[in-house]
Design a protein around this motif. Structure first.
Motif, mmCIF file in Angstrom:
data_model
loop_
_atom_site.group_PDB
_atom_site.id
_atom_site.type_symbol
_atom_site.label_atom_id
_atom_site.label_comp_id
_atom_site.label_asym_id
_atom_site.label_seq_id
_atom_site.Cartn_x
_atom_site.Cartn_y
_atom_site.Cartn_z
ATOM 1 N N ILE A 58 0.842 -1.205 0.000
ATOM 2 C CA ILE A 58 0.000 0.000 0.000
ATOM 3 C C ILE A 58 0.871 1.247 0.000
ATOM 4 O O ILE A 58 0.633 2.192 -0.763
ATOM 5 N N SER A 59 1.899 1.251 0.846
ATOM 6 C CA SER A 59 2.803 2.410 0.917
ATOM 7 C C SER A 59 3.516 2.637 -0.406
ATOM 8 O O SER A 59 3.695 3.786 -0.844
ATOM 9 N N GLU A 60 3.925 1.551 -1.059
ATOM 10 C CA GLU A 60 4.618 1.686 -2.341
ATOM 11 C C GLU A 60 3.680 2.251 -3.408
ATOM 12 O O GLU A 60 4.082 3.082 -4.229
ATOM 13 N N LEU A 61 2.437 1.818 -3.399
ATOM 14 C CA LEU A 61 1.467 2.360 -4.357
ATOM 15 C C LEU A 61 1.211 3.838 -4.087
ATOM 16 O O LEU A 61 1.117 4.647 -5.028
ATOM 17 N N GLU A 62 1.104 4.194 -2.828
ATOM 18 C CA GLU A 62 0.925 5.616 -2.482
ATOM 19 C C GLU A 62 2.111 6.441 -2.960
ATOM 20 O O GLU A 62 1.941 7.565 -3.462
#
Length: 387
Positions: A58-62
């Motif tokens: 999720i953090s990488e997508l953000e």
């Protein structure tokens, strides 16, 4: 209306920092590699990455959105600079009091916000949400209801495989005994079955069938896929496809000839020979029941939904004599695997590869290659042209 090549079941092997997500997945299955390979090599328009509940993913997508590498589609999904749309998915294992064994299901949510909410909901119900395909300590129906509260899609995965599927165990379990059928959006067939086999099961009569790769490496992406008619590449339009609304629909399913699948025939767990007696020739007594036999146990009479064609697809890497260097030469010349499989003529192939390889590729497209049946966890093999 536009055509979309779609594979909705792709795993992440490692995060950007190298942490394992799908432990059995390749280390090269990073988010960025998946996006690049699926678009530029495989020629897909939409993918489902089914480990997006993992906080680091999720953090990488953000981060990709903050850096301008991708944007969120107003109708759901992540749009990357190469125009590929990524749908936010999660594979979860259900094993509650209603199921005879562990069952894998696929969940898709429209936005990162909703996926973050779902991930937080999973945290106290899962021992380790940083890994793929983990067991949820909650009933299947409660999981369905949560997914629907988040406007998500719920799809039982590879429904006939001997392990971790709704029909896989050797008991006559019905899907309706584990899940609410009205909260199921589609079913995923898996590599050892096709439409003609699956529609023998009464309670599947009205569900759309999906054919996805369940990729554990980059090359396995799009070994099964579907072509969809969509107004736009988005989560909303995927939902419309499954509901056959606004002109959206599945045009065709492309999947392995089921005989190529790892679990098509009942076979010895030790030497892989097909079962012909209670004890195998090698002396082993344990057999893994094949999907073809399992469906015969479960089938019944009932109404049949009119369905798109299921086209037996032999991935390029399965074709005899087509090694990595030759495959790369084809990709260098014709760009993507979807171009090679769907758009390039035999005569064009012959300008790049030897005539016998061009002939094998063409025969694969025409369904003229013989297949040695797989079983007990070993893939079948492509043999030669039919007489």
């Amino acid at each position: 209306m536009q055509k979309a090549f779609v594979d909705l079941h792709i795993h992440i092997g490692r995060t950007k920092t190298g942490k394992a997500v799908k432990i059995t997945g390749s280390k090269t299955l990073t988010l960025q590699n998946i996006v690049d390979f699926a678009s530029s090599i495989k020629g897909l328009h939409m993918i489902g990455v089914i480990d997006c509940h993992v906080p680091e993913v999720i953090s990488e997508l953000e981060e990709t959105i903050q850096n301008g590498v991708a944007t969120e589609h107003q109708d759901g999904g992540i749009v990357f600079a190469n125009s590929l749309v990524l749908l936010l998915g999660s594979e979860i294992e259900v094993y509650d009091e209603h199921s005879s064994g562990p069952i894998h299901v696929l969940v898709y949510l429209p936005t990162l916000k909703k996926m973050k909410q779902f991930s937080e909901w999973l945290a106290p119900r899962m021992k380790n949400r940083t890994l793929s395909s983990q067991r949820i300590y909650e009933s299947g129906i409660v999981l369905q209801e949560k997914v629907k509260a988040l406007q998500g899609l719920f799809i039982p995965a590879h429904v006939f495989t001997p392990f971790k599927s709704v029909y896989g165990k050797g008991v006559k379990q019905k899907m309706s005994e584990v899940f609410r059928l009205d909260l199921i959006d589609a079913v995923e067939l898996g590599l050892s079955s096709d439409t003609s086999m699956a529609e023998e099961i009464n309670e599947l009569s009205y569900f759309p069938f999906l054919t996805n790769s369940d990729a554990h490496s980059l090359e396995k992406i799009a070994r099964e896929y579907q072509v969809m008619a969509m107004n736009d590449y988005s989560f909303k339009d995927l939902h419309n496809v499954l509901q056959e609304k606004e002109g959206c629909h599945i045009i065709a399913n492309y999947g392995l000839n089921p005989k190529l699948g790892k679990y098509y025939k009942t076979s010895c767990a030790k030497c892989y020979k097909q079962k012909s007696a209670d004890v195998c020739q090698c002396g082993h007594r344990q057999f893994i029941k094949g999907v073809s036999e399992r469906i015969q146990e479960l089938k019944g009479e009932g109404n049949r939904k009119q369905r798109p064609p299921y086209i037996h697809q032999i991935p390029l890497e399965f074709i005899p004599k087509l090694g990595p260097k030759t495959l790369q030469a084809l990709r260098d010349h014709f760009k993507t695997d979807m171009d090679i499989i769907h758009h390039v003529s035999k005569q064009q192939l012959q300008t790049v590869v030897k005539d016998d390889i061009a002939t094998l590729i063409d025969q694969a497209r025409l369904g003229k290659l013989l297949v040695e049946e797989g079983g007990a966890g070993r893939y079948g093999k492509v043999k030669r042209e039919e007489a």
